[in-house]
Write an enzyme that holds these catalytic residues in place. Structure first.
Site, PDB file in Angstrom:
ATOM      1  N   CYS A 215     -10.839  -8.212   7.661  1.00 54.46           N
ATOM      2  CA  CYS A 215     -10.866  -9.240   8.758  1.00 54.46           C
ATOM      3  C   CYS A 215     -11.412  -9.028  10.105  1.00 54.46           C
ATOM      4  CB  CYS A 215      -9.366  -9.637   9.044  1.00 54.46           C
ATOM      5  SG  CYS A 215      -8.445 -10.466   7.646  1.00 54.46           S
TER       6      CYS A 215
ATOM      7  N   VAL B  37       1.019  -1.266   0.029  1.00 49.36           N
ATOM      8  CA  VAL B  37      -0.153   0.130   0.026  1.00 49.36           C
ATOM      9  C   VAL B  37       0.912   1.157   0.285  1.00 49.36           C
ATOM     10  CG1 VAL B  37      -1.759   1.146   1.227  1.00 49.36           C
ATOM     11  CG2 VAL B  37      -1.678  -1.083   0.915  1.00 49.36           C
TER      12      VAL B  37
ATOM     13  N   SER C  20      -8.707  -3.444   8.148  1.00 43.35           N
ATOM     14  CA  SER C  20      -8.962  -4.451   7.397  1.00 43.35           C
ATOM     15  C   SER C  20     -10.335  -5.128   7.735  1.00 43.35           C
ATOM     16  CB  SER C  20      -7.700  -5.570   7.956  1.00 43.35           C
ATOM     17  OG  SER C  20      -8.306  -6.871   7.376  1.00 43.35           O
TER      18      SER C  20
END
Length: 320
Positions: A117, A24, A115
């Site tokens: 996640c 990133v 994230s």
């Protein structure tokens, strides 16, 4: 001076990018909008983000307008399962040190990259920002998710108690692209597929293994598109929602990702499904309603992104 510890006195706004040498971070530094900023992106050797005192001193010394926190220990299922302690502790320490270091130094704005996640497992609908902490996490990456939740909540608390502090969190969907990791032991799905199918082409293999039955669905966005959204947010951090997904709002099966890579590489072999292997969540799709209301959509198609990423992978292989 892009990508260094120092800056040239140009009068432009200054930004500190953590993880500036990661996927990133490098996509941010190579984006056209990077030229509008003086960028500080110290390497791990120059600044250990796990060292609380060093991070605090750096934050006080640099006098930046914005922090983009993109650093962290990252990886796919294999990496998360092999080192849950590292994924929890290292990301927890880094997130706390950077966010509190910036806040205590009086840096007015911070964009924290979280994230997907963090979302609960077992949800069939597109994942909304309000779903966070509403259910059980996916066990295969729970440590990483917990650390990211803490950093996200810390930004929330700062913004809630200090309205002048524009501390915001962006939640990218899964990313792939230039500067990715392609080692299947440490990489995410798309780069791992590129490495596996490329090896099959090079070695004349007629079969490639897929973990699970190939029906689990994932949303992947080209990393340069994520950089585009982040730079757009950097223009006016206070105008960002406190917490916002960025993604493409669409997903594909794991098998479809394999097929797209195979098609691009011209590989015509067979896939073998290993049903004993973990696959994580059955579906992980972001609700991008806030992102669309904010006025941004991802411009790169899956096929174009995969083609560009394969080109990068081949360039790296030829250079090594």
């Amino acid at each position: 001076m892009n990508g260094s510890n120092g800056v040239v006195g140009t009068g432009r706004r200054r930004v500190w990018i953590t993880g500036g040498n990661g996927m990133v971070g490098r996509n941010l530094r190579e984006h056209p909008r990077a030229a509008e900023w003086d960028i500080l992106a110290p390497s791990r050797r120059d600044l250990d983000l796990a060292d609380r005192r060093a991070v605090g001193n750096f934050a006080r010394d640099v006098r930046v307008d914005l922090v983009i926190h993109a650093a962290g220990q990252v990886g796919g299922i294999q990496a998360n399962m092999a080192d849950p302690v590292g994924f929890l502790v290292n990301n927890l320490d880094i997130g706390r040190n950077v966010i509190m270091g910036a806040f205590e130094a009086g840096i007015p704005a911070l964009i924290n990259l979280a994230s997907s996640c963090m979302y609960p497992r077992g949800r069939n609908h597109a994942l909304r920002e309000s779903d966070i902490m509403s259910g059980e996490l996916e066990p295969t990456n729970e440590g990483y998710a917990l650390a990211k939740i803490v950093s996200t909540r810390l930004c929330d608390y700062i913004a809630r108690t200090q309205p002048d502090a524009a501390y915001r969190t962006i939640i990218p969907c899964n990313l792939y692209g230039w500067h990715d990791k392609f080692d299947p032991k440490a990489s995410h799905l798309v780069p791992a597929i590129i490495a596996k199918v490329s090896a099959a082409v090079a070695e004349g293999q007629g079969e490639v293994e897929i973990w699970g039955d190939g029906t689990a669905r994932r949303e992947f966005m080209y990393a340069a598109d994520a950089a585009d959204a982040i730079w757009r947010g950097a223009e006016h951090p206070a105008a960002l929602p406190q917490l916002m997904n960025i993604g493409i709002g669409d997903d594909h099966t794991i098998l479809e990702y394999y097929e797209a890579v195979a098609r691009t590489l011209g590989w015509k072999g067979n896939f073998r499904f290993d049903l004993t292997r973990p696959v994580g969540m059955q579906r992980k799709l972001s609700d991008v309603s806030l992102q669309r209301a904010w006025g941004w959509t991802s411009p790169t198609s899956l096929q174009d992104g995969i083609t560009a990423t394969i080109q990068f992978y081949q360039q790296q292989a030829q250079a090594s």
